[in-house]
Write an enzyme that holds these catalytic residues in place. Structure first.
Site, PDB file in Angstrom:
ATOM      1  N   GLU A 143       0.835  -1.222   0.000  1.00 11.64           N
ATOM      2  CA  GLU A 143       0.000   0.000   0.000  1.00 11.64           C
ATOM      3  C   GLU A 143       0.860   1.258   0.000  1.00 11.64           C
ATOM      4  O   GLU A 143       0.484   2.285   0.572  1.00 11.64           O
ATOM      5  CB  GLU A 143      -0.958   0.025   1.195  1.00 11.64           C
ATOM      6  CG  GLU A 143      -2.153  -0.846   1.052  1.00 11.64           C
ATOM      7  CD  GLU A 143      -2.860  -0.654  -0.272  1.00 11.64           C
ATOM      8  OE1 GLU A 143      -2.832   0.469  -0.808  1.00 11.64           O
ATOM      9  OE2 GLU A 143      -3.412  -1.634  -0.784  1.00 11.64           O
TER      10      GLU A 143
HETATM   11  C1  FAD Z   1       2.719  -9.601   0.439  1.00  8.85           C
HETATM   12  C2  FAD Z   1       2.430  -8.534  -0.554  1.00  8.85           C
HETATM   13  C3  FAD Z   1       1.122  -8.233  -0.876  1.00  8.85           C
HETATM   14  C4  FAD Z   1       0.845  -7.252  -1.827  1.00  8.85           C
HETATM   15  N1  FAD Z   1      -0.458  -7.026  -2.209  1.00  8.85           N
HETATM   16  C5  FAD Z   1      -0.699  -6.231  -3.288  1.00  8.85           C
HETATM   17  C6  FAD Z   1      -2.010  -6.150  -3.847  1.00  8.85           C
HETATM   18  O1  FAD Z   1      -2.964  -6.737  -3.344  1.00  8.85           O
HETATM   19  N2  FAD Z   1      -2.179  -5.391  -4.962  1.00  8.85           N
HETATM   20  C7  FAD Z   1      -1.156  -4.722  -5.548  1.00  8.85           C
HETATM   21  O2  FAD Z   1      -1.376  -4.071  -6.570  1.00  8.85           O
HETATM   22  N3  FAD Z   1       0.106  -4.769  -5.030  1.00  8.85           N
HETATM   23  C8  FAD Z   1       0.346  -5.522  -3.931  1.00  8.85           C
HETATM   24  N4  FAD Z   1       1.626  -5.604  -3.417  1.00  8.85           N
HETATM   25  C9  FAD Z   1       2.687  -4.817  -4.014  1.00  8.85           C
HETATM   26  C10 FAD Z   1       3.159  -3.695  -3.115  1.00  8.85           C
HETATM   27  O3  FAD Z   1       2.196  -2.688  -3.025  1.00  8.85           O
HETATM   28  C11 FAD Z   1       4.518  -3.214  -3.653  1.00  8.85           C
HETATM   29  O4  FAD Z   1       5.451  -4.227  -3.353  1.00  8.85           O
HETATM   30  C12 FAD Z   1       4.933  -1.889  -3.053  1.00  8.85           C
HETATM   31  O5  FAD Z   1       4.093  -0.858  -3.487  1.00  8.85           O
HETATM   32  C13 FAD Z   1       6.380  -1.527  -3.392  1.00  8.85           C
HETATM   33  O6  FAD Z   1       6.645  -1.688  -4.751  1.00  8.85           O
HETATM   34  P1  FAD Z   1       7.920  -2.555  -5.204  1.00  8.85           P
HETATM   35  O7  FAD Z   1       7.856  -3.848  -4.469  1.00  8.85           O
HETATM   36  O8  FAD Z   1       7.950  -2.618  -6.672  1.00  8.85           O
HETATM   37  O9  FAD Z   1       9.156  -1.768  -4.657  1.00  8.85           O
HETATM   38  P2  FAD Z   1       9.900  -0.554  -5.408  1.00  8.85           P
HETATM   39  O10 FAD Z   1       8.887   0.410  -5.915  1.00  8.85           O
HETATM   40  O11 FAD Z   1      10.861  -1.118  -6.371  1.00  8.85           O
HETATM   41  O12 FAD Z   1      10.681   0.107  -4.201  1.00  8.85           O
HETATM   42  C14 FAD Z   1      11.962  -0.326  -3.742  1.00  8.85           C
HETATM   43  C15 FAD Z   1      12.506   0.699  -2.761  1.00  8.85           C
HETATM   44  O13 FAD Z   1      12.638   1.975  -3.414  1.00  8.85           O
HETATM   45  C16 FAD Z   1      11.941   2.983  -2.719  1.00  8.85           C
HETATM   46  N5  FAD Z   1      11.348   3.939  -3.639  1.00  8.85           N
HETATM   47  C17 FAD Z   1      10.709   3.682  -4.799  1.00  8.85           C
HETATM   48  N6  FAD Z   1      10.248   4.826  -5.349  1.00  8.85           N
HETATM   49  C18 FAD Z   1      10.586   5.820  -4.512  1.00  8.85           C
HETATM   50  C19 FAD Z   1      10.401   7.232  -4.516  1.00  8.85           C
HETATM   51  N7  FAD Z   1       9.725   7.837  -5.483  1.00  8.85           N
HETATM   52  N8  FAD Z   1      10.888   7.952  -3.465  1.00  8.85           N
HETATM   53  C20 FAD Z   1      11.552   7.341  -2.461  1.00  8.85           C
HETATM   54  N9  FAD Z   1      11.773   6.024  -2.428  1.00  8.85           N
HETATM   55  C21 FAD Z   1      11.292   5.269  -3.425  1.00  8.85           C
HETATM   56  C22 FAD Z   1      10.877   2.241  -1.931  1.00  8.85           C
HETATM   57  O14 FAD Z   1      10.442   2.974  -0.795  1.00  8.85           O
HETATM   58  C23 FAD Z   1      11.591   0.948  -1.566  1.00  8.85           C
HETATM   59  O15 FAD Z   1      12.352   1.149  -0.420  1.00  8.85           O
HETATM   60  C24 FAD Z   1       1.904  -6.545  -2.439  1.00  8.85           C
HETATM   61  C25 FAD Z   1       3.232  -6.826  -2.084  1.00  8.85           C
HETATM   62  C26 FAD Z   1       3.499  -7.819  -1.178  1.00  8.85           C
HETATM   63  C27 FAD Z   1       4.936  -8.150  -0.873  1.00  8.85           C
END
Ligand code: FAD
Length: 619
Positions: free
Chosen positions: A442
């Site tokens: 989220e």
């Molecule tokens: C168990 C689980 C359940 C989930 N359920 C859902 C779901 O139901 N529906 C859905 O759509 N998604 C879901 N997700 C996805 C989840 O919302 C994402 O994993 C999350 O939003 C982070 O995206 P990412 O994993 O691609 O990390 P990334 O976006 O790659 O981030 C990696 C790191 O970079 C940082 N970062 C990235 N962009 C910025 C920025 N602009 N400024 C500062 N820091 C930044 C982040 O804070 C993080 O520390 C789920 C994930 C998990 C693990």
């Protein structure tokens, strides 16, 4: 009993801190204290008996994938049926659509308790809630009629499909395609990952809300549309039709929340009875999908903040119970033999820090829920506007601070258990594993902090933050008026005992909250002064700013709690709850509020380390 709903603290927070009476009055319906109490008691019975025992089951016997179908953990389906029969999904949704129409402030404690009973189980209702809210706000009348009542009564459930392998925090990169069919429907193709409850056997249909792009849509966030994609197509009479072309390719293996199936979903792989491409229906207008999805995301962000409160509460209860039983070491002042570890000052510090953080996060979350309700219900337009701004400001604080705090509290819970906590059978380790996802999904804490700083602080020139700081200062003045000078801030051997006295606790709070509010305001001044010209310096401090806001808001409500307790004690009450609450507030002042100064310094050091950060990391 593995978990007991803290009804006393919940009621205290609702009535003394969040102003439930005022919200009920503004709502003007039949709901009153008696009804709310009855609902919370019934909810407690349900979650303690039907859901809490599933927490461990889901962890050790996670959902199983076979040929695209997912069997949930043993007992989940029965508990979900009971949840649906109890009408819990509709608690805070309009009566017109089959809900109970209660304020968010009544929904919040019910949701907290369900999540404390089992985070993994509760994710299904949490997401369904968000789908209902989004459809009610931006769905067509036909879409509302077809989907909302069945989502509300638990016949179907909902999911939120944003994430793709290349599009996580950055939804501008969403690539799933949606091709119009000429009959008003679309065919979707693409891959979504990490979809919570994307496939399961709890309900007869799953309604996916999916972000996708139509042909020729602008690049970036302005070209994303929102679609309803049901697992089974739905006839005009609501009857289930053909199997749609959306398939669960696999489930993820995760650190925690094992009971929650996290699905990889394939759209348009050509296997469905309904032909190639998942049939989807546009919600609202094309290219406004992200704006609509924000309705769901805001609801879900708040709800995930409550998950943080929930897991903190459960971890605290478990550590508390263990500390009374485990006998180890002599008391520092001397004892006949080894004592329960709960008698050691450091264990007491850990337990009280856990409790203080949990109660502070609960108070901030409920206060935000009340602002949400007053933004809708208050008769005065200016008050509605003010409340809306407060709620919007607090959503990233509730989400970011409560979830980061949950990780800290769950980790302290393991520490209280010693080596036993590190062993899976105890259950303390599960709380930490489960909590660890909360600051990630989220929107990570960084994304919440960007929102807090960019949209919620800079955009209104700090007006909402300043107004809240003004209210905090009024509480500091109130503390000054009632606390006896010198009683609680002195160092030395008597300080602890002095802090046990109501006025000493208030004195401690007065000093610590005053300093924290000052630190909060200095950080705000720095950000407002520098963000325009040096955005990198400001955003280097965005997470410390969010954590600082969390510490200060929590401290404000703990101080308000302490003042309320003192009033009642002064009136002659000898209720031990009041003394315990005062002690908890004093410990918040002692162990948590001093963090505000360090966090404020970290925000302001952004200017000094801006260049160092960039040169050191980007080689
Ligand atoms: C168990 C689980 C359940 C989930 N359920 C859902 C779901 O139901 N529906 C859905 O759509 N998604 C879901 N997700 C996805 C989840 O919302 C994402 O994993 C999350 O939003 C982070 O995206 P990412 O994993 O691609 O990390 P990334 O976006 O790659 O981030 C990696 C790191 O970079 C940082 N970062 C990235 N962009 C910025 C920025 N602009 N400024 C500062 N820091 C930044 C982040 O804070 C993080 O520390 C789920 C994930 C998990 C693990």
């Amino acid at each position: 009993m593995t978990y007991t709903v803290p009804l006393r603290d919940i009621r205290f927070t609702l009535y003394e801190l969040a102003g439930l009476d005022q919200v009920l009055q503004a709502a003007g319906g039949e709901a009153n204290r008696e009804l709310v109490d009855a609902i919370l008691e019934e909810n407690a019975r349900f979650v303690e008996n039907a859901v809490a025992p599933l927490n461990r089951v889901g962890d050790t016997r996670p959902p199983a994938w076979k040929d695209g179908a997912v069997a949930t953990s043993p007992g989940y389906a029965e508990a979900f049926r009971e949840f649906a029969r109890g009408g819990w999904q509709g608690l805070q949704h309009p009566q017109q659509w089959g809900g109970q129409g209660l304020p968010k402030l009544v929904g919040a404690p019910a949701s907290e308790s369900l999540n404390a009973a089992s985070l993994a189980f509760s994710l299904c209702p949490l997401l369904t809630d968000g789908v209902i809210e989004a459809l009610l706000q931006v769905g067509s009348e036909e879409q509302k009629r077809l989907y909302v009542p069945r989502l509300m009564d638990g016949t179907w459930t909902g999911t939120m499909n944003l994430t793709e392998p290349q599009a996580g925090s950055d939804l501008a990169l969403v690539a799933t395609r949606a091709a119009p069919q000429g009959d008003g429907s679309y065919r979707l193709s693409g891959q979504k990952i990490f979809i919570t409850y994307g496939e399961h056997d709890l309900a007869e249909n799953i309604i996916h809300l999916v972000l996708a792009r139509t042909p020729g849509a602008p690049a970036g966030v302005k070209g994303i549309s929102l679609f309803i994609v049901p697992k089974f197509l739905v006839g005009a009479d609501g009857a289930l039709g053909k199997r749609n072309d959306v398939w669960c390719a696999s489930l993820e293996h995760k650190l925690g929340i094992h009971g929650s199936p996290t699905a990889v979903l394939l759209y348009g792989s050509g296997q469905g009875e309904a032909g190639e491409g998942a049939v989807g229906y546009l919600v609202g207008e094309e290219n406004r999908g992200l704006e609509y999805m924000f309705i769901m995301m805001n609801a879900a962000r708040y709800a995930v903040g409550l998950q943080g409160v929930a897991v903190s509460e459960r971890a605290t209860q478990q550590a508390w119970a263990y500390a009374q039983e485990r006998v180890q070491g002599r008391a520092p002042e001397g004892s006949d033999g080894p004592v329960a570890i709960a008698r050691h000052p450091d264990v007491q510090r850990m337990l009280m820090t856990m409790r203080a953080l949990t109660e502070a996060c609960r108070a901030t979350a409920y206060y935000a829920a009340a602002a949400h309700d007053l933004a809708r219900l208050h008769p005065d337009e200016a008050e509605r506007r003010r409340s809306r701004a407060v709620y919007e400001y607090l959503v990233p604080v509730v989400k970011g601070f409560s979830t980061e705090t949950a990780v800290e509290v769950a980790s302290l819970g393991i520490q209280v258990h010693g080596g036993t906590g590190y062993i899976e059978e105890t259950g303390a380790a599960q709380h930490l594993r489960d909590a660890r996802i909360l600051p990630i999904y989220e929107g990570t804490t960084a994304i919440q902090a960007n929102d807090l700083l960019g949209r919620k602080t800079l955009r209104d020139g700090g007006a909402t933050a300043r107004a809240l700081i003004g209210e905090m200062r009024a509480t500091v003045d109130e503390l000054a008026a009632v606390a006896q000078p010198g009683a609680g801030r002195q160092a030395g051997p008597d300080a602890g005992q002095a802090a046990g006295h109501p006025d000493a606790a208030l004195q401690l709070l007065h000093g610590a909250l005053g300093e924290a509010v000052q630190a909060y305001e200095s950080a705000l001044d720095f950000l407002l002064a520098h963000a325009a010209e040096r955005p990198r310096a400001a955003f280097a401090g965005s997470v410390p700013y969010l954590m600082l806001a969390g510490v200060a808001h929590g401290g404000w409500h703990m101080a308000r709690a302490a003042l309320a307790c003192r009033r009642r004690l002064a009136e002659g009450s000898d209720d031990p709850f009041l003394a315990a609450k005062l002690a908890t507030a004093a410990c918040y002042a002692a162990y948590v509020l001093p963090r505000a100064g360090a966090l404020s310094a970290a925000v302001q050091h952004g200017a000094a380390v801006e260049a160092a950060l960039a040169s050191a990391v980007i080689a």
